[in-house]
Scaffold this active site. Structure first.
Site, PDB file in Angstrom:
ATOM      1  N   SER A  13       0.912  -1.044   0.191  1.00  0.00           N
ATOM      2  CA  SER A  13      -0.094  -0.153  -0.017  1.00  0.00           C
ATOM      3  C   SER A  13       0.800   1.351   0.147  1.00  0.00           C
ATOM      4  O   SER A  13       2.182   1.113   0.468  1.00  0.00           O
ATOM      5  CB  SER A  13      -0.851  -0.035   1.278  1.00  0.00           C
ATOM      6  OG  SER A  13      -1.602   1.324   1.424  1.00  0.00           O
TER       7      SER A  13
ATOM      8  N   TYR B 153      -2.088  -1.197  10.950  1.00  0.00           N
ATOM      9  CA  TYR B 153      -2.019  -1.637   9.510  1.00  0.00           C
ATOM     10  C   TYR B 153      -1.020  -1.340   8.639  1.00  0.00           C
ATOM     11  O   TYR B 153      -0.395  -2.174   7.932  1.00  0.00           O
ATOM     12  CB  TYR B 153      -3.179  -1.338   8.939  1.00  0.00           C
ATOM     13  CG  TYR B 153      -3.678  -1.400   7.589  1.00  0.00           C
ATOM     14  CD1 TYR B 153      -3.899  -2.642   6.978  1.00  0.00           C
ATOM     15  CD2 TYR B 153      -3.202  -0.278   6.590  1.00  0.00           C
ATOM     16  CE1 TYR B 153      -3.904  -2.790   5.574  1.00  0.00           C
ATOM     17  CE2 TYR B 153      -3.252  -0.416   5.123  1.00  0.00           C
ATOM     18  CZ  TYR B 153      -3.719  -1.783   4.658  1.00  0.00           C
ATOM     19  OH  TYR B 153      -3.900  -1.974   3.386  1.00  0.00           O
TER      20      TYR B 153
ATOM     21  N   LYS C  94       2.261  -3.802   6.642  1.00  0.00           N
ATOM     22  CA  LYS C  94       2.744  -3.554   5.046  1.00  0.00           C
ATOM     23  C   LYS C  94       4.097  -3.440   4.986  1.00  0.00           C
ATOM     24  O   LYS C  94       4.679  -4.088   4.167  1.00  0.00           O
ATOM     25  CB  LYS C  94       1.893  -2.544   4.467  1.00  0.00           C
ATOM     26  CG  LYS C  94       0.306  -3.045   4.156  1.00  0.00           C
ATOM     27  CD  LYS C  94      -0.088  -4.017   3.324  1.00  0.00           C
ATOM     28  CE  LYS C  94      -1.336  -4.345   3.433  1.00  0.00           C
ATOM     29  NZ  LYS C  94      -1.411  -5.660   2.886  1.00  0.00           N
TER      30      LYS C  94
HETATM   31  P1  NAD Z   1     -10.670  -7.453   1.094  1.00  0.00           P
HETATM   32  O1  NAD Z   1     -10.976  -7.330   2.679  1.00  0.00           O
HETATM   33  O2  NAD Z   1     -12.001  -7.024   0.234  1.00  0.00           O
HETATM   34  O3  NAD Z   1     -10.087  -8.852   0.896  1.00  0.00           O
HETATM   35  C1  NAD Z   1      -9.158  -9.192   1.647  1.00  0.00           C
HETATM   36  C2  NAD Z   1      -9.437 -10.888   1.953  1.00  0.00           C
HETATM   37  O4  NAD Z   1      -8.642 -11.512   2.882  1.00  0.00           O
HETATM   38  C3  NAD Z   1     -10.992 -10.771   2.315  1.00  0.00           C
HETATM   39  O5  NAD Z   1     -11.754 -11.690   1.567  1.00  0.00           O
HETATM   40  C4  NAD Z   1     -10.835 -11.788   3.589  1.00  0.00           C
HETATM   41  O6  NAD Z   1     -11.799 -12.431   4.132  1.00  0.00           O
HETATM   42  C5  NAD Z   1      -9.514 -12.475   3.288  1.00  0.00           C
HETATM   43  N1  NAD Z   1      -8.788 -12.765   4.822  1.00  0.00           N
HETATM   44  C6  NAD Z   1      -8.357 -11.911   5.553  1.00  0.00           C
HETATM   45  N2  NAD Z   1      -7.616 -12.535   6.637  1.00  0.00           N
HETATM   46  C7  NAD Z   1      -7.446 -13.919   6.132  1.00  0.00           C
HETATM   47  C8  NAD Z   1      -6.996 -15.277   6.607  1.00  0.00           C
HETATM   48  N3  NAD Z   1      -6.266 -15.321   7.676  1.00  0.00           N
HETATM   49  N4  NAD Z   1      -6.990 -16.215   5.825  1.00  0.00           N
HETATM   50  C9  NAD Z   1      -7.917 -16.436   5.003  1.00  0.00           C
HETATM   51  N5  NAD Z   1      -8.441 -15.254   4.118  1.00  0.00           N
HETATM   52  C10 NAD Z   1      -8.064 -13.963   4.918  1.00  0.00           C
HETATM   53  O7  NAD Z   1      -9.489  -6.191   0.761  1.00  0.00           O
HETATM   54  P2  NAD Z   1      -9.066  -5.749  -0.533  1.00  0.00           P
HETATM   55  O8  NAD Z   1      -9.496  -4.418  -0.478  1.00  0.00           O
HETATM   56  O9  NAD Z   1      -9.399  -6.714  -1.665  1.00  0.00           O
HETATM   57  O10 NAD Z   1      -7.563  -5.736  -0.280  1.00  0.00           O
HETATM   58  C11 NAD Z   1      -6.641  -6.828  -0.549  1.00  0.00           C
HETATM   59  C12 NAD Z   1      -5.219  -6.424   0.032  1.00  0.00           C
HETATM   60  O11 NAD Z   1      -4.891  -5.378  -0.713  1.00  0.00           O
HETATM   61  C13 NAD Z   1      -5.166  -6.316   1.194  1.00  0.00           C
HETATM   62  O12 NAD Z   1      -3.941  -6.964   1.768  1.00  0.00           O
HETATM   63  C14 NAD Z   1      -5.278  -4.984   1.649  1.00  0.00           C
HETATM   64  O13 NAD Z   1      -4.405  -4.653   2.719  1.00  0.00           O
HETATM   65  C15 NAD Z   1      -4.296  -4.599   0.326  1.00  0.00           C
HETATM   66  N6  NAD Z   1      -4.502  -2.936   0.178  1.00  0.00           N
HETATM   67  C16 NAD Z   1      -5.983  -2.702  -0.175  1.00  0.00           C
HETATM   68  C17 NAD Z   1      -6.316  -1.262  -0.344  1.00  0.00           C
HETATM   69  C18 NAD Z   1      -7.928  -0.981  -0.416  1.00  0.00           C
HETATM   70  O14 NAD Z   1      -7.823   0.468  -0.431  1.00  0.00           O
HETATM   71  N7  NAD Z   1      -8.746  -1.740  -0.672  1.00  0.00           N
HETATM   72  C19 NAD Z   1      -5.217  -0.315  -0.456  1.00  0.00           C
HETATM   73  C20 NAD Z   1      -3.799  -0.719  -0.360  1.00  0.00           C
HETATM   74  C21 NAD Z   1      -3.621  -2.017  -0.136  1.00  0.00           C
HETATM   75  C1  UD1 Z   2      -6.521   5.357   4.355  1.00  0.00           C
HETATM   76  C2  UD1 Z   2      -5.572   4.995   5.567  1.00  0.00           C
HETATM   77  C3  UD1 Z   2      -4.334   4.380   4.572  1.00  0.00           C
HETATM   78  C4  UD1 Z   2      -4.736   3.198   3.944  1.00  0.00           C
HETATM   79  C5  UD1 Z   2      -6.008   3.559   3.117  1.00  0.00           C
HETATM   80  C6  UD1 Z   2      -6.379   2.428   2.132  1.00  0.00           C
HETATM   81  C7  UD1 Z   2      -5.865   6.522   7.215  1.00  0.00           C
HETATM   82  C8  UD1 Z   2      -5.399   7.889   8.040  1.00  0.00           C
HETATM   83  N1  UD1 Z   2      -5.175   6.194   6.079  1.00  0.00           N
HETATM   84  O1  UD1 Z   2      -6.027   6.053   3.275  1.00  0.00           O
HETATM   85  O2  UD1 Z   2      -3.462   3.984   5.825  1.00  0.00           O
HETATM   86  O3  UD1 Z   2      -3.691   2.651   3.321  1.00  0.00           O
HETATM   87  O4  UD1 Z   2      -6.699   4.199   3.750  1.00  0.00           O
HETATM   88  O5  UD1 Z   2      -7.109   1.458   2.819  1.00  0.00           O
HETATM   89  O6  UD1 Z   2      -7.014   5.993   7.699  1.00  0.00           O
HETATM   90  N2  UD1 Z   2     -12.518  10.759   3.955  1.00  0.00           N
HETATM   91  C9  UD1 Z   2     -13.680  11.773   3.987  1.00  0.00           C
HETATM   92  N3  UD1 Z   2     -14.727  11.156   4.588  1.00  0.00           N
HETATM   93  C10 UD1 Z   2     -14.800   9.731   4.971  1.00  0.00           C
HETATM   94  C11 UD1 Z   2     -13.660   8.886   4.493  1.00  0.00           C
HETATM   95  C12 UD1 Z   2     -12.765   9.416   4.023  1.00  0.00           C
HETATM   96  O7  UD1 Z   2     -13.640  12.890   4.005  1.00  0.00           O
HETATM   97  O8  UD1 Z   2     -15.901   9.524   5.414  1.00  0.00           O
HETATM   98  C13 UD1 Z   2     -11.572  11.735   2.974  1.00  0.00           C
HETATM   99  C14 UD1 Z   2     -10.086  11.206   3.779  1.00  0.00           C
HETATM  100  O9  UD1 Z   2      -9.934  12.336   4.797  1.00  0.00           O
HETATM  101  C15 UD1 Z   2      -9.095  11.297   2.591  1.00  0.00           C
HETATM  102  C16 UD1 Z   2      -9.990  10.787   1.428  1.00  0.00           C
HETATM  103  O10 UD1 Z   2     -11.184  10.913   1.701  1.00  0.00           O
HETATM  104  O11 UD1 Z   2      -8.524  12.860   2.366  1.00  0.00           O
HETATM  105  C17 UD1 Z   2      -9.511   9.146   1.349  1.00  0.00           C
HETATM  106  O12 UD1 Z   2      -9.585   8.775   2.447  1.00  0.00           O
HETATM  107  P1  UD1 Z   2      -9.453   6.892   2.421  1.00  0.00           P
HETATM  108  O13 UD1 Z   2     -10.584   6.421   1.550  1.00  0.00           O
HETATM  109  O14 UD1 Z   2      -9.800   6.466   3.846  1.00  0.00           O
HETATM  110  O15 UD1 Z   2      -8.132   6.738   2.298  1.00  0.00           O
HETATM  111  P2  UD1 Z   2      -6.516   7.362   2.513  1.00  0.00           P
HETATM  112  O16 UD1 Z   2      -6.824   8.590   3.685  1.00  0.00           O
HETATM  113  O17 UD1 Z   2      -5.673   7.520   1.581  1.00  0.00           O
END
Ligand code: NAD
Ligand code: UD1
Length: 334
Positions: free
Chosen positions: A124, A150, A154
């Site tokens: 991330s 979290y 990562k």
């Molecule tokens: P998500 O929660 O939709 O998917 C993650 C999946 O992992 C879920 O289906 C959950 O049930 C499964 N899981 C968790 N722990 C487990 C375990 N111990 N055994 C088996 N399954 C398990 O999340 P996502 O948005 O699809 O994200 C996927 C990956 O990308 C994650 O590692 C997340 O941290 C990373 N990531 C997501 C975002 C985002 O904003 N969505 C941003 C940056 C990185």
């Molecule tokens: C957040 C996490 C970051 C994580 C990422 C993806 C924090 C401080 N950061 O990032 O560590 O990697 O999610 O999971 O939580 N916002 C609003 N109202 C809301 C929600 C969000 O105004 O109800 C704004 C936030 O202030 C930000 C933007 O929307 O400016 C995006 O927020 P968000 O989706 O939570 O992502 P990040 O802040 O990038």
């Protein structure tokens, strides 16, 4: 080529499964369904005509993992599984360290034992910590100013993967640093449907539009940005999924790291406007205090992925909003 997707019924894993299947890969999924639903498999099947083999199992269960690897020959693993709620990780740090790091170690052990050498890891932009307002390249420092467990997991997992390659030079590792994934598959059959209470912007916007959350809190309008609200690099989840396909096709020895983002930043107010335009209705919002730990502007320099992976985002925030609304409409009909 046969690929195991951990967390493959989740948001990003399911979209990646679709793109991989479309390109002829054989996909299998392991997920404990903690934050996803079994019906996602039907969505994947509706889009691709293929229902991936599914293991309802926890990656913390080493015996089960060994069983799965014993009965399969995987060419690669894409490791999406993990807990991702930033706020929750502050209250439950041990759960986050145990789950996110424990699953990765178990997976690497199983891969080593059974001769699977390639892994793509979902990292991330959070690893860049508190660097605000600069276009982040893979060369920017990581690990400084990460404000929650979290994000630490990562950063630590990236380190574990690098150390593991030093000890096992035949491993091939690709770390993908996602910026802010949004949107859904254009069919509306899969999208983001978390079991937990959302705190990211897009899931909150979705729940405000359906009335499940009464009003969107905009966390601060006094940032140093054109409209004062926070800016992020929102990447369409299908572009992100395609990035994984390009990454698997380019794997090689050692550790490769790529930012997956668009290179553009969009403000919260612009996101609200884009959703309103796509949906044709207004979204109630109020300006509230800043969220602790938030930065003004975070965005990627995706040049490395563009040059080396021959990958470029093709979809816009407007596309993401259209597809999200389509997905919401499909959810309503279920
Ligand atoms: P998500 O929660 O939709 O998917 C993650 C999946 O992992 C879920 O289906 C959950 O049930 C499964 N899981 C968790 N722990 C487990 C375990 N111990 N055994 C088996 N399954 C398990 O999340 P996502 O948005 O699809 O994200 C996927 C990956 O990308 C994650 O590692 C997340 O941290 C990373 N990531 C997501 C975002 C985002 O904003 N969505 C941003 C940056 C990185
Ligand atoms: C957040 C996490 C970051 C994580 C990422 C993806 C924090 C401080 N950061 O990032 O560590 O990697 O999610 O999971 O939580 N916002 C609003 N109202 C809301 C929600 C969000 O105004 O109800 C704004 C936030 O202030 C930000 C933007 O929307 O400016 C995006 O927020 P968000 O989706 O939570 O992502 P990040 O802040 O990038």
């Amino acid at each position: 080529m046969k690929i195991l997707l951990t967390g493959g019924t989740g948001y990003i894993g399911s979209h990646t499964a679709v793109e991989l299947i479309k390109r002829g890969y054989e996909v299998e999924i392991i997920d404990n369904l903690f934050n996803s639903k079994i019906t996602v498999l039907d969505g994947i099947e509706k889009i691709t005509g293929v229902k991936p083999k599914f293991y309802h199992a926890d990656l913390l269960d080493t015996e089960k993992l060994d069983e799965i690897f014993t009965s399969n020959n995987y060419d690669a693993v894409m490791h999406f599984a993990g807990l991702k709620a930033v706020g929750e990780s502050v209250g439950k740090p041990l759960l986050y360290y145990y789950n996110n790091i424990g699953t990765t170690i178990n997976l690497l052990e199983a891969m080593k034992k059974h001769g699977t050498k390639r892994i793509i890891f979902s990292s991330s932009a959070t690893v860049y910590g508190d660097q605000d307002g600069v276009k982040l390249t893979e060369k920017n420092q990581t690990g400084i100013g990460i404000t929650n467990p979290y994000g630490q997991t990562k950063y630590m997992i990236e380190q574990i993967l690098k150390d593991n390659v030093v000890a096992n030079p035949d491993f091939e590792v690709t770390i993908l640093r996602y910026f802010n994934p949004v949107g859904a598959h254009a069919s509306g059959f899969i999208g983001e449907d978390p079991n937990d209470i959302p705190n990211n912007l897009m899931p909150v916007i979705m729940k405000v539009s359906t009335g499940e959350i009464p009003i969107l809190s905009v966390y601060g309008n006094d940032y140093n940005t054109p409209d004062g609200t926070g800016m992020r690099d929102y990447i369409h989840v299908v572009d992100l999924a395609r990035g994984h396909v390009m990454a698997i096709e380019k794997m090689g020895p050692g550790v490769q790291i790529y930012n997956l983002g668009t290179g553009e930043a969009t403000s919260v107010m612009e996101m609200i406007k884009a959703f309103e335009e796509a949906g044709g209705k207004t979204l109630p919002y109020k300006i509230t205090a800043r969220r602790p730990g938030d930065l003004a502007k975070i965005f990627a320099d995706p040049t490395k992925a563009e040059v080396e992976l021959k990958w470029k985002t093709e979809l816009t925030v407007a596309d993401a909003m259209r597809d999200t609304i389509n997905y919401l409409n499909c959810l309503k009909k279920r």
